[in-house]
Design a protein around this motif. Structure first.
Motif, PDB file in Angstrom:
ATOM      1  N   ILE A   1       0.931  -1.675  -0.176  1.00  0.00           N
ATOM      2  CA  ILE A   1      -0.246   0.017  -0.077  1.00  0.00           C
ATOM      3  C   ILE A   1       0.948   1.303  -0.279  1.00  0.00           C
ATOM      4  N   HIS A   2       1.415   1.062   0.935  1.00  0.00           N
ATOM      5  CA  HIS A   2       2.538   2.158   1.115  1.00  0.00           C
ATOM      6  C   HIS A   2       3.218   3.004  -0.383  1.00  0.00           C
ATOM      7  N   ALA A   3       3.678   1.570  -1.219  1.00  0.00           N
ATOM      8  CA  ALA A   3       4.435   1.700  -2.461  1.00  0.00           C
ATOM      9  C   ALA A   3       4.072   2.489  -3.542  1.00  0.00           C
ATOM     10  N   ILE A   4       2.494   1.754  -3.495  1.00  0.00           N
ATOM     11  CA  ILE A   4       1.631   2.412  -4.176  1.00  0.00           C
ATOM     12  C   ILE A   4       1.484   3.686  -3.891  1.00  0.00           C
ATOM     13  N   ASP A   5       0.742   4.289  -2.923  1.00  0.00           N
ATOM     14  CA  ASP A   5       1.134   5.481  -2.389  1.00  0.00           C
ATOM     15  C   ASP A   5       2.198   6.917  -3.387  1.00  0.00           C
ATOM     16  N   THR A   6       3.276   5.867  -2.946  1.00  0.00           N
ATOM     17  CA  THR A   6       4.031   6.466  -3.185  1.00  0.00           C
ATOM     18  C   THR A   6       4.752   6.628  -5.031  1.00  0.00           C
ATOM     19  N   ILE A   7       5.035   5.350  -5.156  1.00  0.00           N
ATOM     20  CA  ILE A   7       4.361   4.887  -6.851  1.00  0.00           C
ATOM     21  C   ILE A   7       3.834   5.854  -7.492  1.00  0.00           C
ATOM     22  N   SER A   8       2.441   6.328  -7.114  1.00  0.00           N
ATOM     23  CA  SER A   8       1.238   6.886  -7.926  1.00  0.00           C
ATOM     24  C   SER A   8       1.521   7.601  -8.923  1.00  0.00           C
ATOM     25  N   GLU A   9       2.374   8.744  -7.133  1.00  0.00           N
ATOM     26  CA  GLU A   9       2.848  10.249  -8.087  1.00  0.00           C
ATOM     27  C   GLU A   9       3.044  10.206  -9.513  1.00  0.00           C
ATOM     28  N   LYS A  10       3.972   9.491 -10.004  1.00  0.00           N
ATOM     29  CA  LYS A  10       4.653   9.243 -10.581  1.00  0.00           C
ATOM     30  C   LYS A  10       3.983   8.909 -12.322  1.00  0.00           C
ATOM     31  N   VAL A  11       2.720   8.229 -11.734  1.00  0.00           N
ATOM     32  CA  VAL A  11       2.518   7.311 -12.838  1.00  0.00           C
ATOM     33  C   VAL A  11       1.849   8.364 -14.105  1.00  0.00           C
ATOM     34  N   ARG A  12       1.841   7.595 -15.451  1.00  0.00           N
ATOM     35  CA  ARG A  12       1.099   8.580 -16.570  1.00  0.00           C
ATOM     36  C   ARG A  12       0.313   7.914 -17.152  1.00  0.00           C
ATOM     37  N   ASP A  13       0.353   6.701 -16.842  1.00  0.00           N
ATOM     38  CA  ASP A  13      -1.279   6.175 -17.997  1.00  0.00           C
ATOM     39  C   ASP A  13      -1.837   5.798 -16.850  1.00  0.00           C
ATOM     40  N   GLU A  14      -3.397   6.081 -17.171  1.00  0.00           N
ATOM     41  CA  GLU A  14      -4.383   6.279 -16.979  1.00  0.00           C
ATOM     42  C   GLU A  14      -4.654   4.661 -16.606  1.00  0.00           C
ATOM     43  N   GLU A  15      -4.372   3.714 -17.447  1.00  0.00           N
ATOM     44  CA  GLU A  15      -4.677   2.392 -17.146  1.00  0.00           C
ATOM     45  C   GLU A  15      -3.716   1.707 -15.785  1.00  0.00           C
ATOM     46  N   LEU A  16      -2.697   2.158 -16.552  1.00  0.00           N
ATOM     47  CA  LEU A  16      -1.442   1.369 -14.410  1.00  0.00           C
ATOM     48  C   LEU A  16      -2.545   2.336 -13.648  1.00  0.00           C
ATOM     49  N   ARG A  17      -2.661   3.183 -13.353  1.00  0.00           N
ATOM     50  CA  ARG A  17      -3.239   4.041 -12.195  1.00  0.00           C
ATOM     51  C   ARG A  17      -4.105   3.203 -11.786  1.00  0.00           C
ATOM     52  N   GLN A  18      -4.821   3.039 -13.098  1.00  0.00           N
ATOM     53  CA  GLN A  18      -6.162   2.703 -12.436  1.00  0.00           C
ATOM     54  C   GLN A  18      -5.739   0.599 -12.034  1.00  0.00           C
ATOM     55  N   GLU A  19      -5.490   0.262 -12.441  1.00  0.00           N
ATOM     56  CA  GLU A  19      -4.646  -1.381 -12.009  1.00  0.00           C
ATOM     57  C   GLU A  19      -4.031  -0.605 -10.911  1.00  0.00           C
ATOM     58  N   LEU A  20      -3.594  -0.009 -10.539  1.00  0.00           N
ATOM     59  CA  LEU A  20      -2.536   0.171  -9.198  1.00  0.00           C
ATOM     60  C   LEU A  20      -3.784   0.762  -8.377  1.00  0.00           C
ATOM     61  N   SER A  21      -4.982   1.579  -8.433  1.00  0.00           N
ATOM     62  CA  SER A  21      -5.880   2.398  -6.946  1.00  0.00           C
ATOM     63  C   SER A  21      -6.803   0.924  -7.316  1.00  0.00           C
ATOM     64  N   ARG A  22      -6.800  -0.228  -8.143  1.00  0.00           N
ATOM     65  CA  ARG A  22      -7.437  -1.644  -7.084  1.00  0.00           C
ATOM     66  C   ARG A  22      -6.614  -2.353  -7.071  1.00  0.00           C
ATOM     67  N   GLU A  23      -5.890  -2.866  -6.632  1.00  0.00           N
ATOM     68  CA  GLU A  23      -4.664  -3.086  -5.915  1.00  0.00           C
ATOM     69  C   GLU A  23      -4.392  -2.980  -4.612  1.00  0.00           C
ATOM     70  N   LYS A  24      -4.171  -1.513  -4.916  1.00  0.00           N
ATOM     71  CA  LYS A  24      -4.604  -0.856  -3.701  1.00  0.00           C
ATOM     72  C   LYS A  24      -5.525  -1.893  -2.147  1.00  0.00           C
ATOM     73  N   LEU A  25      -6.515  -1.300  -2.823  1.00  0.00           N
ATOM     74  CA  LEU A  25      -7.649  -1.404  -2.247  1.00  0.00           C
ATOM     75  C   LEU A  25      -7.923  -2.696  -2.121  1.00  0.00           C
ATOM     76  N   LEU A  26      -7.619  -3.511  -3.140  1.00  0.00           N
ATOM     77  CA  LEU A  26      -7.535  -5.634  -3.069  1.00  0.00           C
ATOM     78  C   LEU A  26      -6.770  -5.571  -1.840  1.00  0.00           C
ATOM     79  N   TYR A  27      -5.539  -4.732  -1.436  1.00  0.00           N
ATOM     80  CA  TYR A  27      -4.499  -4.887  -0.707  1.00  0.00           C
ATOM     81  C   TYR A  27      -4.751  -4.968   0.751  1.00  0.00           C
ATOM     82  N   SER A  28      -5.540  -3.756   0.567  1.00  0.00           N
ATOM     83  CA  SER A  28      -6.350  -3.227   1.653  1.00  0.00           C
ATOM     84  C   SER A  28      -7.798  -4.004   2.610  1.00  0.00           C
ATOM     85  N   VAL A  29      -8.215  -5.282   1.637  1.00  0.00           N
ATOM     86  CA  VAL A  29      -8.992  -5.788   2.091  1.00  0.00           C
ATOM     87  C   VAL A  29      -8.605  -6.819   2.599  1.00  0.00           C
ATOM     88  N   ILE A  30      -7.478  -7.857   2.061  1.00  0.00           N
ATOM     89  CA  ILE A  30      -6.498  -8.439   2.723  1.00  0.00           C
ATOM     90  C   ILE A  30      -6.147  -8.229   3.888  1.00  0.00           C
TER      91      ILE A  30
END
Length: 143
Positions: free
Chosen positions: A20-49
């Motif tokens: 979650i911390h890695a996604i928060d940090t790296i998301s600032e650098k993401v320019r590709d919208e599809e990757l940004r959405q993928e990371l957002s979904r991943e963050k949500l699922l990491y939070s659930v687990i």
């Protein structure tokens, strides 16, 4: 709650916290919208687990994982250094894949060393491993 259950669930908390911390940090650098959405979904699922592991520990009044500021700074510093010269979509996907691979390795070590864990704890641990394996597959298209 057995000690092995506590250790497995703490490892799940640790790995999900780092992700979650890695996604928060790296998301600032993401320019590709599809990757940004993928990371957002991943963050949500990491939070659930992570919440499953935390809820299980709390229901048994067991001590959970507590990250440190130093670990967070080292993680953020590592990401910053690895993306300083190259923050392309491919590089970001590569870093996320490497992190997931380390997480899988860490979880398998914990699973193998705490085989006296109950079914619920093992299910949460295996859910994280399965999720990270699938995550790697989804991130490969961004390489």
């Amino acid at each position: 709650m057995k000690k092995d259950d506590q250790e497995i669930l703490r490892e799940v908390q640790k790995n999900t916290d780092m992700a979650i911390h890695a996604i928060d940090t790296i998301s600032e650098k993401v320019r590709d919208e599809e990757l940004r959405q993928e990371l957002s979904r991943e963050k949500l699922l990491y939070s659930v687990i992570q919440n499953k592991a935390t809820d299980r520990l709390q229901s048994e009044r067991a001590e959970g994982y507590h990250g440190s500021t130093m670990q967070d700074l080292m993680l953020k510093g590592g990401i910053q250094m690895n993306t300083l010269a190259n923050c392309s979509t491919s590089k970001i996907a590569e870093l996320m894949i490497q992190g997931s691979s380390r997480g899988i390795t860490s979880m398998w070590k914990s699973i193998n060393h705490h085989q006296n864990s109950g079914n619920v704890s093992m299910e949460v641990a295996r859910e994280l491993v399965d999720f990270e394996e699938k995550s790697i597959g989804r991130l490969k298209k961004f390489l």
